[in-house]
Design a protein around this motif. Structure first.
Motif, mmCIF file in Angstrom:
data_model
loop_
_atom_site.group_PDB
_atom_site.id
_atom_site.type_symbol
_atom_site.label_atom_id
_atom_site.label_comp_id
_atom_site.label_asym_id
_atom_site.label_seq_id
_atom_site.Cartn_x
_atom_site.Cartn_y
_atom_site.Cartn_z
ATOM 1 N N HIS A 1 9.262 -81.663 -30.323
ATOM 2 C CA HIS A 1 8.055 -82.256 -30.904
ATOM 3 C C HIS A 1 8.155 -83.784 -30.811
ATOM 4 O O HIS A 1 9.256 -84.339 -30.696
ATOM 5 C CB HIS A 1 7.922 -81.835 -32.379
ATOM 6 C CG HIS A 1 7.720 -80.357 -32.569
ATOM 7 N ND1 HIS A 1 6.505 -79.746 -32.400
ATOM 8 C CD2 HIS A 1 8.590 -79.366 -32.894
ATOM 9 C CE1 HIS A 1 6.632 -78.440 -32.633
ATOM 10 N NE2 HIS A 1 7.881 -78.185 -32.925
ATOM 11 N N ASN B 1 8.146 -85.913 -33.032
ATOM 12 C CA ASN B 1 9.038 -86.464 -34.067
ATOM 13 C C ASN B 1 10.493 -86.035 -33.881
ATOM 14 O O ASN B 1 11.286 -86.061 -34.823
ATOM 15 C CB ASN B 1 8.522 -86.078 -35.463
ATOM 16 C CG ASN B 1 8.557 -84.564 -35.701
ATOM 17 O OD1 ASN B 1 9.075 -83.808 -34.878
ATOM 18 N ND2 ASN B 1 8.017 -84.135 -36.830
ATOM 19 N N THR C 1 11.902 -83.156 -33.446
ATOM 20 C CA THR C 1 12.396 -81.868 -33.946
ATOM 21 C C THR C 1 12.173 -80.831 -32.845
ATOM 22 O O THR C 1 11.443 -81.086 -31.877
ATOM 23 C CB THR C 1 11.688 -81.445 -35.246
ATOM 24 O OG1 THR C 1 10.284 -81.324 -34.985
ATOM 25 C CG2 THR C 1 11.931 -82.464 -36.356
ATOM 26 N N PRO D 1 10.784 -76.210 -37.576
ATOM 27 C CA PRO D 1 11.457 -76.983 -36.535
ATOM 28 C C PRO D 1 12.805 -77.505 -37.041
ATOM 29 O O PRO D 1 12.946 -77.812 -38.221
ATOM 30 C CB PRO D 1 10.488 -78.144 -36.284
ATOM 31 C CG PRO D 1 9.162 -77.658 -36.778
ATOM 32 C CD PRO D 1 9.478 -76.767 -37.933
ATOM 33 N N VAL E 1 5.866 -74.904 -44.158
ATOM 34 C CA VAL E 1 5.672 -75.609 -42.899
ATOM 35 C C VAL E 1 4.184 -75.955 -42.757
ATOM 36 O O VAL E 1 3.327 -75.102 -42.940
ATOM 37 C CB VAL E 1 6.133 -74.727 -41.723
ATOM 38 C CG1 VAL E 1 5.833 -75.396 -40.405
ATOM 39 C CG2 VAL E 1 7.613 -74.434 -41.856
ATOM 40 N N GLN F 1 -0.466 -76.413 -37.982
ATOM 41 C CA GLN F 1 -0.854 -77.344 -36.912
ATOM 42 C C GLN F 1 -2.072 -76.847 -36.139
ATOM 43 O O GLN F 1 -2.771 -77.617 -35.542
ATOM 44 C CB GLN F 1 0.296 -77.522 -35.913
ATOM 45 C CG GLN F 1 1.564 -78.070 -36.527
ATOM 46 C CD GLN F 1 1.398 -79.493 -36.955
ATOM 47 O OE1 GLN F 1 0.859 -80.305 -36.221
ATOM 48 N NE2 GLN F 1 1.837 -79.822 -38.159
HETATM 49 C C1 LIG Z 1 7.908 -82.690 -37.015
HETATM 50 O O1 LIG Z 1 6.807 -82.162 -36.300
HETATM 51 C C2 LIG Z 1 6.640 -80.749 -36.434
HETATM 52 C C3 LIG Z 1 5.523 -80.348 -35.501
HETATM 53 O O2 LIG Z 1 4.394 -81.102 -35.683
HETATM 54 C C4 LIG Z 1 6.341 -80.415 -37.884
HETATM 55 O O3 LIG Z 1 6.152 -79.038 -38.036
HETATM 56 C C5 LIG Z 1 7.504 -80.866 -38.730
HETATM 57 O O4 LIG Z 1 7.219 -80.651 -40.094
HETATM 58 C C6 LIG Z 1 7.792 -82.355 -38.509
HETATM 59 N N1 LIG Z 1 9.055 -82.644 -39.161
HETATM 60 C C7 LIG Z 1 9.262 -83.769 -39.829
HETATM 61 C C8 LIG Z 1 10.608 -83.912 -40.451
HETATM 62 O O5 LIG Z 1 8.405 -84.622 -39.917
#
Ligand SMILES: *[C@@H]1O[C@H](CO)[C@@H](O)[C@H](O)[C@H]1NC(C)=O
Ligand SMILES: *[C@@H]1O[C@H](CO)[C@@H](O)[C@H](O)[C@H]1NC(C)=O
Length: 539
Positions: free
Chosen positions: A95, A97, A99, A324, A445, A448
């Motif tokens: 992703h 970010n 992950t 993730p 979670v 999205q």
């Molecule tokens: C990183 O991105 C993923 C996908 O968008 C998301 O599900 C997850 O919560 C994010 N993790 C953090 C630590 O921001």
């Protein structure tokens, strides 16, 4: 370049000389586990990176003896008599970010019989194709790697923003296994490769190594069937293509695909493989029409493969199925293009083995993949956790052992009871690295995607390849499995061809999505959109 043209020529020639009826295809192999297990390379231990495993239910942290392998309760391939295991590094999606989430998909396995003297694998034969720890595309071990984007040109590279700026909807991680064995019938070797060799084909008057060749070199004179295993992966709206480096990464950190590899342990019922080779082998191949091959038809069952579950324990760590993960399990930092040495890490923890307590289910690919989640305590909990993969609510968690044909062998109960029930006499590494939920954290979670109702689930099957605009379709090697994929349009009555399931969005995929028909009696609450489920929980 010169080499691939050269091999292409020889492959075309062998294909013309022999015709197409030289193989059968086992489709829709279900994923048994996505975990750090590798009984060939890391017996009695946790493997260095996460593998996706299909086949016999008694896959384990050590190699089974041949009879134990055959005694597996079931197989996640659609041929019950194929109690082999096939495994390869899992493909992850990175992703933005940083992950990681495992990409989902199906697996298909081709068995080529390119001459009349093909012999069945001896019991217990095991082997590895490809290189996991170093990059060397010219090494003989790397010759079988065939990766493609949207079933196009096969290369040794993952599609990336430079090679595929228009993106990919599907990534096929394909690999040939070497198929020539030593005269003494050796079933393994210390490097797991050198008891085998590549077959050869004629290029003009000369014999050259060809992963799907016809004859064997004198050093390894016994010709076994040639296995081509294709681990397919599909991007979706929650995991869209990006042109960034390392959007797709193998579980060992490799962003190039050059380190793709796969492992095989033979578990075919000997008489069945022998009969299949003689009745549906050279000149009599049936492609994916396995009902036309009596020895394969005998134990063919899609429902049984869907119901087949891993029997044993798994490493006690998250692999990204329900949220993730911030790093790839093991010591696997991103290993970028141009970096010759695999990067190291300061320290890594090694999980113990536990029985799973839950499974991750994805309706699109029918996977029921065991997970060990310490957070899950009761029935209210299990509905609260929304898996991070599977588009638009098509994924859910269930209690392990609550479904499945071999549930007598599975364990259901509280986390502590599962830990307490570890069989005496087994020798797993010490239990450690148990996840404890940090105080007060909201674990949900974030959704999205959009509602699943916006998807058209009744689009008819359509496998026609639409070449990308502005690019000349690359040459595709004849006699390669790519040709078979085009032939093997699944009939309308086939419930779901997981390998062919496609994203609806033209942005991610140029091809049309195949029909998705949930299994009869499936609890469709899991089709609820994550958004509405979250609303009901928070509201
Ligand atoms: C990183 O991105 C993923 C996908 O968008 C998301 O599900 C997850 O919560 C994010 N993790 C953090 C630590 O921001
Ligand atoms: C992208 O893939 C091509 C081969 O298709 C390769 O030559 C190139 O090095 C790759 N680039 C990166 C950044 O991995």
């Amino acid at each position: 370049m010169i080499l691939s043209t050269f091999l292409a020529t020889s492959a075309i020639m062998s294909s013309l000389a022999l015709g197409a009826a030289d193989h059968w295809i086992v489709t829709q192999l279900q994923t048994l586990t996505i975990s750090r297990m590798d009984p060939i390379v890391n017996p009695n231990d946790v493997s260095g990176h996460v593998h996706r495993v299909v086949g016999a239910s008694n896959f384990n942290w050590h190699l089974n003896d041949p009879q134990t392998q055959l005694d597996a309760a079931c197989s996640s391939t659609i041929i019950g008599d194929d109690k082999s295991n096939y495994w390869a590094p899992q493909l992850y999606y990175r992703h933005p970010n940083n992950t990681f989430t495992p990409v989902l998909g199906g697996v298909r396995v081709y068995y080529f019989n390119k001459n009349k003297d093909v012999k069945p694998f001896p019991p217990g034969l095991n082997m590895i194709s490809g290189l996991a720890m170093k990059r060397d595309l010219k090494a003989t071990q790397s010759l079988g790697v065939k990766i493609s984007c949207d079933h196009g040109l096969q290369t040794q590279w993952l599609p990336n923003g430079t090679s595929h700026p228009g993106g990919c909807g599907s990534i096929s991680m394909g690999i040939y296994f070497p198929s020539c064995g030593l005269a003494n019938g050796a079933t393994s070797s210390s490097d797991h490769f050198s008891h085998m060799a590549w077959p050869q084909s004629y290029n003009g008057p000369n014999l050259v190594d060809d992963p799907n060749g016809i004859v064997c070199p004198a050093s390894h004179p016994i010709k076994y069937p040639t296995i081509f295993a294709e681990f397919n992966y599909y991007l979706d709206a929650d995991h869209p293509w990006r042109n960034d480096e390392c959007t797709l990464v193998l579980s060992n950190g490799d962003c190039t695909g050059n380190n793709f590899h796969a492992d095989f342990v033979n578990g075919w019922v000997p008489q069945t493989l022998k009969d299949a080779i003689s009745q549906c082998g050279y000149g009599k191949g049936v492609g994916d029409k396995l009902d036309a091959c009596a020895p394969l038809k005998k134990t063919k069952s899609e429902p049984k493969s869907w119901e087949c579950r891993l029997d044993g324990k798994i490493p006690d760590e998250e692999v990204g199925l329900w949220r993730p993960i911030s790093k790839l399990p093991g010591c696997n930092p991103l290993w970028k293009s141009g970096v010759s040495q695999k990067p190291d890490c300061a320290s890594t923890s090694k999980p113990g083995y536990v029985f799973p307590n839950a499974y991750f289910e994805n309706l699109k690919f029918r996977n029921k993949i065991p997970v060990a989640l310490g957070e899950l305590k009761d029935d209210a909990d299990i509905t609260k956790f929304f898996p991070s993969v599977g588009d638009n609510g098509a994924g859910r968690l269930g209690w392990w052992g609550s479904e499945g044909s071999n549930k007598d062998q599975l364990t259901k109960g509280t986390w502590q009871a599962i830990i307490n029930s570890l069989a005496p006499g087994t020798n797993p590494p010490a239990i450690g690295n148990m996840y404890t939920k940090p105080d007060g954290g909201e674990e949900t979670v974030e959704p999205q995607g959009q509602d699943s109702s916006s998807e058209d689930e009744s689009t008819p099957t359509e496998t026609h390849e639409v070449p990308k605009e502005g690019s000349t379709p690359p040459p595709v090697l004849a006699a390669q499995p790519i040709d078979d994929d085009a032939e093997t349009t699944s009939p309308a009555s086939t419930p779901v061809e997981a390998e062919g399931a496609e994203s609806t969005s033209a942005k991610y995929c140029k091809r049309k999505k195949r029909g998705l028909i949930p299994r009869a009696g499936e609890v469709l609450s899991s089709h609820l959109s994550r958004r509405s489920r979250r609303r009901s929980i928070h509201g």
